[in-house]
Design a protein around this motif. Structure first.
Motif, PDB file in Angstrom:
ATOM      1  N   ALA A   1     -21.341  65.129  43.783  1.00  0.00           N
ATOM      2  CA  ALA A   1     -20.253  65.606  44.630  1.00  0.00           C
ATOM      3  C   ALA A   1     -19.363  64.411  44.948  1.00  0.00           C
ATOM      4  CB  ALA A   1     -20.807  66.219  45.902  1.00  0.00           C
ATOM      5  N   MET A   2     -18.084  64.659  45.016  1.00  0.00           N
ATOM      6  CA  MET A   2     -17.130  63.572  45.264  1.00  0.00           C
ATOM      7  C   MET A   2     -16.305  63.862  46.507  1.00  0.00           C
ATOM      8  SD  MET A   2     -17.792  61.428  42.879  1.00  0.00           S
ATOM      9  CE  MET A   2     -16.441  60.275  43.209  1.00  0.00           C
ATOM     10  N   SER A   3     -15.950  62.804  47.192  1.00  0.00           N
ATOM     11  CA  SER A   3     -15.172  62.940  48.422  1.00  0.00           C
ATOM     12  C   SER A   3     -14.116  61.840  48.481  1.00  0.00           C
ATOM     13  CB  SER A   3     -16.074  62.803  49.646  1.00  0.00           C
ATOM     14  OG  SER A   3     -17.135  63.722  49.622  1.00  0.00           O
ATOM     15  N   TRP A   4     -13.110  62.115  49.273  1.00  0.00           N
ATOM     16  CA  TRP A   4     -12.134  61.095  49.656  1.00  0.00           C
ATOM     17  C   TRP A   4     -12.264  60.879  51.162  1.00  0.00           C
ATOM     18  CZ3 TRP A   4      -9.199  58.119  46.541  1.00  0.00           C
ATOM     19  CH2 TRP A   4      -9.008  58.526  45.219  1.00  0.00           C
ATOM     20  N   TYR A   5     -12.339  59.626  51.553  1.00  0.00           N
ATOM     21  CA  TYR A   5     -12.340  59.225  52.948  1.00  0.00           C
ATOM     22  C   TYR A   5     -11.114  58.342  53.185  1.00  0.00           C
ATOM     23  CZ  TYR A   5     -17.192  60.702  53.777  1.00  0.00           C
ATOM     24  OH  TYR A   5     -18.356  61.434  53.934  1.00  0.00           O
TER      25      TYR A   5
ATOM     26  N   THR B   1      -1.158  57.311  56.923  1.00  0.00           N
ATOM     27  CA  THR B   1      -1.290  55.913  56.525  1.00  0.00           C
ATOM     28  C   THR B   1      -2.714  55.430  56.743  1.00  0.00           C
ATOM     29  OG1 THR B   1       1.027  55.415  56.994  1.00  0.00           O
ATOM     30  CG2 THR B   1      -0.531  53.569  57.025  1.00  0.00           C
ATOM     31  N   ALA B   2      -3.328  54.923  55.681  1.00  0.00           N
ATOM     32  CA  ALA B   2      -4.727  54.483  55.750  1.00  0.00           C
ATOM     33  C   ALA B   2      -5.149  53.901  54.407  1.00  0.00           C
ATOM     34  CB  ALA B   2      -5.641  55.651  56.101  1.00  0.00           C
ATOM     35  N   LEU B   3      -6.336  53.301  54.407  1.00  0.00           N
ATOM     36  CA  LEU B   3      -7.007  52.929  53.169  1.00  0.00           C
ATOM     37  C   LEU B   3      -7.833  54.127  52.726  1.00  0.00           C
ATOM     38  CD1 LEU B   3      -7.685  50.617  51.137  1.00  0.00           C
ATOM     39  CD2 LEU B   3      -9.739  50.226  52.529  1.00  0.00           C
ATOM     40  N   TYR B   4      -7.575  54.613  51.527  1.00  0.00           N
ATOM     41  CA  TYR B   4      -8.258  55.779  50.993  1.00  0.00           C
ATOM     42  C   TYR B   4      -9.321  55.319  49.987  1.00  0.00           C
ATOM     43  CZ  TYR B   4      -4.892  58.948  53.102  1.00  0.00           C
ATOM     44  OH  TYR B   4      -4.140  59.666  53.996  1.00  0.00           O
ATOM     45  N   ARG B   5     -10.545  55.811  50.217  1.00  0.00           N
ATOM     46  CA  ARG B   5     -11.658  55.432  49.358  1.00  0.00           C
ATOM     47  C   ARG B   5     -12.354  56.670  48.819  1.00  0.00           C
ATOM     48  NH1 ARG B   5     -15.550  51.541  52.577  1.00  0.00           N
ATOM     49  NH2 ARG B   5     -16.315  51.082  50.481  1.00  0.00           N
ATOM     50  N   CYS B   6     -12.789  56.594  47.589  1.00  0.00           N
ATOM     51  CA  CYS B   6     -13.578  57.705  47.053  1.00  0.00           C
ATOM     52  C   CYS B   6     -15.060  57.401  47.191  1.00  0.00           C
ATOM     53  CB  CYS B   6     -13.187  58.038  45.618  1.00  0.00           C
ATOM     54  SG  CYS B   6     -13.557  56.804  44.396  1.00  0.00           S
ATOM     55  N   TYR B   7     -15.828  58.466  47.228  1.00  0.00           N
ATOM     56  CA  TYR B   7     -17.267  58.390  47.501  1.00  0.00           C
ATOM     57  C   TYR B   7     -17.972  59.427  46.653  1.00  0.00           C
ATOM     58  CZ  TYR B   7     -21.556  59.003  50.297  1.00  0.00           C
ATOM     59  OH  TYR B   7     -22.854  59.091  50.724  1.00  0.00           O
ATOM     60  N   GLY B   8     -19.028  59.001  45.984  1.00  0.00           N
ATOM     61  CA  GLY B   8     -19.812  59.912  45.177  1.00  0.00           C
ATOM     62  C   GLY B   8     -21.233  60.011  45.693  1.00  0.00           C
ATOM     63  N   GLN B   9     -21.747  61.219  45.751  1.00  0.00           N
ATOM     64  CA  GLN B   9     -23.085  61.426  46.283  1.00  0.00           C
ATOM     65  C   GLN B   9     -23.869  62.421  45.447  1.00  0.00           C
ATOM     66  OE1 GLN B   9     -23.343  63.381  50.129  1.00  0.00           O
ATOM     67  NE2 GLN B   9     -25.226  62.307  50.623  1.00  0.00           N
ATOM     68  N   ASN B  10     -25.107  62.029  45.126  1.00  0.00           N
ATOM     69  CA  ASN B  10     -26.064  62.959  44.535  1.00  0.00           C
ATOM     70  C   ASN B  10     -27.195  63.110  45.542  1.00  0.00           C
ATOM     71  OD1 ASN B  10     -28.408  63.975  43.115  1.00  0.00           O
ATOM     72  ND2 ASN B  10     -27.209  63.737  41.248  1.00  0.00           N
ATOM     73  N   TYR B  11     -27.184  64.218  46.231  1.00  0.00           N
ATOM     74  CA  TYR B  11     -28.151  64.432  47.317  1.00  0.00           C
ATOM     75  C   TYR B  11     -29.584  64.420  46.798  1.00  0.00           C
ATOM     76  CZ  TYR B  11     -30.626  66.819  51.083  1.00  0.00           C
ATOM     77  OH  TYR B  11     -31.526  67.147  52.052  1.00  0.00           O
TER      78      TYR B  11
END
Length: 118
Positions: A33-37, A91-101
């Motif tokens: 699963a992928m997310s943007w923070y 306005t922010a620093l955008y980071r992607c995040y990947g998770q395999n539960y």
């Protein structure tokens, strides 16, 4: 070597659009699963959008619903964030995040800066 490399950030005027990309390597992207923070100076990190491993389900923060769209291309090992109608508060620093539960593994990218200003 696991890598998540974001791109597409920059300076944009209010009301403008940007498309962020996050290219993954070194792990089985299609099973994560992928997310943007995002995180703005002086503020807590905020979950912006999520997408399931096959792309069948998405979830958004209330602050971006109707303006941002998360998508992925598992053939290209890339997740995207289309951002429309941008506001200064985006306005922010955008980071992607990947998770395999199930594997208990997760990975972060370094981020790409988005600045919305006139």
């Amino acid at each position: 070597q696991v890598q998540l490399v974001e791109s597409g950030g920059g300076l944009v005027q209010p009301g403008g659009s940007l498309r962020l990309s996050c290219a993954a390597s070194g792990f089985t992207f299609s099973s994560y699963a992928m997310s943007w923070y995002r995180q703005a100076p002086g503020k807590e990190r905020e979950l912006v959008a999520q997408i399931t491993s096959a792309g069948g389900s998405t979830n958004y923060a209330d602050s971006v619903k109707g303006r941002f769209t998360i998508s992925r291309d598992n053939a290209k090992n890339t997740v995207y964030l289309q951002m429309n109608s941008l506001k200064p508060e985006d306005t922010a620093l955008y980071r992607c995040y990947g998770q395999n539960y199930y594997l208990g593994r997760n990975y972060w990218g370094q981020g790409t800066q988005v600045t919305v200003s006139s």
